[in-house]
Design an enzyme around this catalytic site. Sequence first.
Site, short mmCIF file in Angstrom:
data_model
loop_
_atom_site.label_atom_id
_atom_site.label_comp_id
_atom_site.label_asym_id
_atom_site.label_seq_id
_atom_site.Cartn_x
_atom_site.Cartn_y
_atom_site.Cartn_z
N ALA A 515 0.91 -1.17 -0.14
CA ALA A 515 0.02 -0.07 0.16
C ALA A 515 0.80 1.26 -0.17
CB ALA A 515 -0.82 0.09 1.21
N GLU A 516 2.16 1.33 0.69
CA GLU A 516 2.92 2.33 0.75
C GLU A 516 3.64 2.77 -0.46
OE1 GLU A 516 3.27 4.63 3.14
OE2 GLU A 516 1.84 3.87 4.47
N SER A 517 4.24 1.75 -0.91
CA SER A 517 4.99 2.12 -2.19
C SER A 517 4.78 1.27 -3.57
CB SER A 517 6.41 1.78 -1.81
OG SER A 517 6.60 0.30 -1.74
#
Length: 696
Positions: A515-517
Amino acid sequence: MPVFRSSPRRLPFPLTRCLAGMAVVVLALVRSTSATAAAAPTDAQRAAFKQAYATAQQQGGDAWRAQAQGLRDYVLYPYLEAAALEHDLATLDLARVQDYLTRYPAMIPADDLRRAFLGELARRQDWTDFLPLYQDGLGDALTCDALQARMAQGQSLDFDRDLAALWQKPALPGACDPVLDAAHDAGLLTPTRLWARIDRAVAAGAGGTVAALASWLPARDAETAQRLALALRDPAEAVAQAAHWPDTPRHRHAAALALQRLARRDSSRADQAWLTLRKRFHFSDEQRNDVLNALALFHATDFDDHALQRLAELPAAAQTDATREWRVRVALAEQNWRAVLGAIDALSPEQQRDGEWRYFRARALAELGKPAQAQQQYTALASEPTFFGFLAADRSDAPYALCPWTLDEDDARARSLLADIGMQRAFELFAVDLPRDARREWARALRGSDETTRRQAALLAYQRGWYDRAVFTFSSGDALRLYEQRFPLASQDGVVPQAQQAGIDPSWAYAIARAESAWMSDAHSGADARGLMQLIPATGAQVARSYGLPWNGGDSLYDPVVNVQLGTRYLAQMAQRYNGAPWLASAAYNAGPIKLDQWLAARGTLPPDVFTATIPYKETREYVARVMAFSVIYDWRLSGSAVPVDQRLTPIGTTYVPPAAGAVRKPVSCPADVGTEPAASGSVAAPTAASSSSDS
């Protein structure tokens, strides 16, 4: 992210002779052809390139050449000389730059060198050399530099020819200031033109542009424009001053704008100002509705008393999707289930089709004693592989619906892609740890290609461990079911063992990184968050100290192994703060624990699904849903089944224990009527960044 805190093919014939005037064209064709017969790059070549590239970047000159012996035919060789030349910009002359551009035309490092040297020439004010090198389309700053160069050679500005396109933009770089000053001095910036650009800047929220342009207006108009700028920059001061403004169209615009912006910051103060200003100004119906909309919306995001009533009574013309949605959220916060149903019925048809509202319709029906109707809704939604689909499956005792799809390999197309010199450069740049340059070569090589080609390229990238290309490419249609490629198990980064050592669920750690990167190891946010799990250097240093781990500075966070080691420990810290609950720790990871603690203090008695729906930040709401859905998918990828979402969403204040070997798990199946996944929560491919303002 934690808030402690983008080809030509080989010609089938030899070019042996040409006219002297076509030499540049020949060189362009020869140097952009594919190297189908060339041997695959070796580890030794890559190591030599990395060493030479570092030297070129850090020292410039020719020192790198000794380290690049044997790399003449290496596909990335042109990057070495370009790096050295960019290091030496201050001492370069036009001839050296043009020599490089002639030898490597249409290559990305050549384009970069051209831009960089043009910037250097502009800094020197060397307009004689600037113009022969300049090309259109290099950005607003260089466009303005080119206009300066032409003025220096005696050319007069023409508004339609030189400035009309720039004038459409709400903000311009500092390089344009001398050009705009000259245009003003030449009488080209008439009040009509100035107001046209001011209006665009106001619409874009560019208060600085408004203030700068105001000084060129006649005195009375300048004062009015400055008030528009004030409404953008300091709405509280603007509404205070507005009590003494004249009731003119532009002053009405400024007052209405200030009221709307103040509502976002302080809805109660905006209420009081509205009571005063609505008597002073003859606002248009549109302005009145915009103000009423903002007041109702931001009272709702603050969950103020009477917020639900205000939203329900908002005139139809003042309602938007945002106010209709927030009517549901406020009703959920009050656990007024009849009001929830009424608010969902008031949503637009498109909104009602969203999985979130279908889920909460079923939830409301169940709470109102209509279990058969609720189950019907849950059963229909349970066929979708999203956060709300998984929640519905838990409530209807259905298996999770995951229907993997396999993309057939097209050998001929794959060979064609691998023979393309641009794709070769892209893959090789990734192999030598230059992912940003790799993505640029990738985008250029695939420019104008069809979907089938792009998908085959993404499959090739995935097979080489370049996972973010698959994540971003497989983002629609049937490709959403390419779970292997969209949710890679990057074992080389140590996610599973590091998560286990940190005492957290590996599937959750995978979900956070995804989800972050989206698996971009060089991801870098505006808040300076870095790498796979988007840690900022201060957080990385703190975690390293807490766990006695080595710390080699912020740039080490771009190393996936280091990032995962520290990121899993930081997740463990967040989980410990919230009784181990991964859903709450995910919210804190995105919005920050201070904000989450405020929300918990206000609404911490709500059930987890309802609390999530009342998170004021849209991004954080969607982030929690996405991470929880991704956790299910990664759990399934790791073990073939999944811990139920409702077990991950432990009630606030109760302890969550990561699933052990004998944990009850949910089966996964593929419904017979499977279709394409909807692009809902849990199916989003792109990484996120922490929000700092309420939803709107």
